[in-house]
Every structure is written in C-alpha cells, then in structure tokens.
Design an enzyme around this catalytic site. Structure first.
Site, short mmCIF file in Angstrom:
data_model
loop_
_atom_site.label_atom_id
_atom_site.label_comp_id
_atom_site.label_asym_id
_atom_site.label_seq_id
_atom_site.Cartn_x
_atom_site.Cartn_y
_atom_site.Cartn_z
N HIS A 174 -2.87 7.73 6.53
CA HIS A 174 -1.80 8.58 5.98
C HIS A 174 -2.36 9.91 5.46
O HIS A 174 -1.70 10.94 5.52
CB HIS A 174 -1.09 7.88 4.82
CG HIS A 174 0.04 6.97 5.22
ND1 HIS A 174 1.17 7.43 5.87
CD2 HIS A 174 0.23 5.64 5.03
CE1 HIS A 174 2.01 6.41 6.06
NE2 HIS A 174 1.46 5.31 5.58
N CYS A 200 5.48 -0.07 7.39
CA CYS A 200 5.18 1.08 6.54
C CYS A 200 6.44 1.46 5.78
O CYS A 200 7.52 1.47 6.38
CB CYS A 200 4.71 2.24 7.41
SG CYS A 200 4.33 3.73 6.47
N LEU A 201 6.30 1.77 4.49
CA LEU A 201 7.48 2.15 3.70
C LEU A 201 8.11 3.43 4.22
O LEU A 201 9.29 3.68 3.98
CB LEU A 201 7.09 2.31 2.22
CG LEU A 201 6.64 1.01 1.52
CD1 LEU A 201 6.15 1.30 0.11
CD2 LEU A 201 7.78 -0.01 1.50
N GLY A 215 0.84 -1.19 0.00
CA GLY A 215 0.00 0.00 0.00
C GLY A 215 0.87 1.24 0.00
O GLY A 215 2.01 1.20 0.49
N HIS A 248 -4.87 1.70 7.13
CA HIS A 248 -3.51 2.23 7.28
C HIS A 248 -3.26 3.35 6.27
O HIS A 248 -2.76 4.42 6.63
CB HIS A 248 -2.52 1.07 7.11
CG HIS A 248 -1.08 1.45 7.11
ND1 HIS A 248 -0.17 0.93 8.02
CD2 HIS A 248 -0.35 2.28 6.31
CE1 HIS A 248 1.03 1.45 7.77
NE2 HIS A 248 0.95 2.26 6.74
N GLU A 249 -3.64 3.11 5.00
CA GLU A 249 -3.37 4.10 3.95
C GLU A 249 -4.25 5.33 4.12
O GLU A 249 -3.80 6.46 3.90
CB GLU A 249 -3.57 3.49 2.55
CG GLU A 249 -2.69 2.28 2.24
CD GLU A 249 -1.22 2.48 2.56
OE1 GLU A 249 -0.73 3.63 2.48
OE2 GLU A 249 -0.55 1.49 2.92
N GLN A 261 3.11 10.04 1.20
CA GLN A 261 4.40 9.35 1.35
C GLN A 261 5.36 9.67 0.21
O GLN A 261 6.57 9.42 0.32
CB GLN A 261 4.20 7.82 1.42
CG GLN A 261 3.46 7.37 2.65
CD GLN A 261 3.31 5.87 2.65
OE1 GLN A 261 2.35 5.34 2.11
NE2 GLN A 261 4.27 5.17 3.24
NI NI Z 1 2.30 3.38 5.61
#
Ligand code: NI
Length: 173
Positions: free
Chosen positions: A140, A94-95, A46, A136-137, A51
């Site tokens: 963000h 998470c990236l 995701g 989660h996304e 991000q």
């Molecule tokens: Ni994330």
C-alpha cells in the site's frame, strides 16, 4: 482516538508512493493509534496510512483472533529486507477493496526492518498470515493494491464493480 474514513478503490490517493516518516513523534503515534482503532472497528487485520488518505509510510497490523487476543503492531518506514525462496498463495481482501477476495502468491516468510512507536529501529521475522499481511500493507505504501497482483482481466472486473457501487452511493438530486 478517532475513527478515520477509509478510502475505497478506485481512488488516486491509493496509488501514490507514500513518503518516509522523519521521526516517530507524538503526531505519528496518534496516527498509529487512530489507524488501529479504525482497523478494529472495520474490522480488519491490517491498515496502511494511504488508506486513510495520509501519504506517509506507516502501517498497523493485528492478527489476533479477537479483542481478548490483541497483538497490535505499529510500524513506520517498514522495509522488507529478506524473503524466503518458497511462496504461498493466500486468499486476500482489503478494506479499500470491500467484498472482493482473491488468492495472491507471495513469499511465505519475510524479515521486515521498521521504526517502532518509540522511534527505535527494529526487525521482525514473520511467516504465515503475518507475513502475508505485512507484505500487503507495505505494498500500500507504494500505491500497490492486492488486485494489482491479479490478471488485468480480474482487476478490471473488480474495479468496474467498485466504481459502479460508488456511483450508486452518490445521492441523486
Ligand atoms: Ni489492503
């Protein structure tokens, strides 16, 4: 398509509330495709526009097992319109928070209303991993990272380590 640089926490751009997309046009479609390419390359399941430094309400998700099982989801202005009563803990990463993982408790199932890549309003029911990733996304887009769901002790420990890595990555002259 292009690979986009992924911001690493702590970064003030990750804490912004992203703005709604007026319409899914060619530029938003290109952003979605670039985000998917960036996510696959990372690799991740995701990615949210903040991000990659774009403060717009756009997310992409793909929980397919590998490149022969692609299930790309492109969403603009996603909103959670229903959550289940029961919660599930899930080990999240998470990236933007590389190499840190922790269990986060979230509703087990959700219904999301969003605008798709053709600028049509749609709804999606999700449970299991997909429900977790969507929540989660969408977090963000409101400047919320999964570590914000942890105790401040755990969160600060992770943020200190990330900051230390960032400082070590800066070339010394
Ligand atoms: Ni994330």
């Amino acid at each position: 398509m292009a690979l986009l640089p992924i911001l690493i926490a702590p970064d003030p751009k990750l804490k912004l509330k992203a703005v709604r997309v007026a319409a899914v046009d060619e530029s938003i479609r290109r952003l979605m495709d670039d985000m998917l390419e960036t996510m696959y390359a990372a690799p991740g399941i995701g990615l949210a526009a903040p991000q990659v430094g774009v403060s717009q309400r756009v997310i992409v998700v793909d929980i397919g097992k590998d490149e022969n099982d692609r299930q790309p989801v492109r969403m603009a202005n996603p909103e959670i319109i229903w959550v289940s009563d029961d919660d599930t803990p899930y080990e999240e990463g998470c990236l933007s928070v590389p190499e840190h993982y922790a269990a986060v408790v979230r509703p087990s199932a959700v219904r999301v209303r969003y605008v798709d890549a053709q600028n049509e309003i749609r709804e999606m029911d999700a449970d299991g991993l997909l429900a977790t990733v969507l929540q989660h996304e969408i977090d963000h887009l409101d400047g919320i990272l999964f570590i914000d769901h942890l105790s401040s002790l755990k969160r600060n420990m992770i943020l200190r380590k990330l900051l230390k890595n960032k400082k070590e990555a800066v070339p010394v002259r």
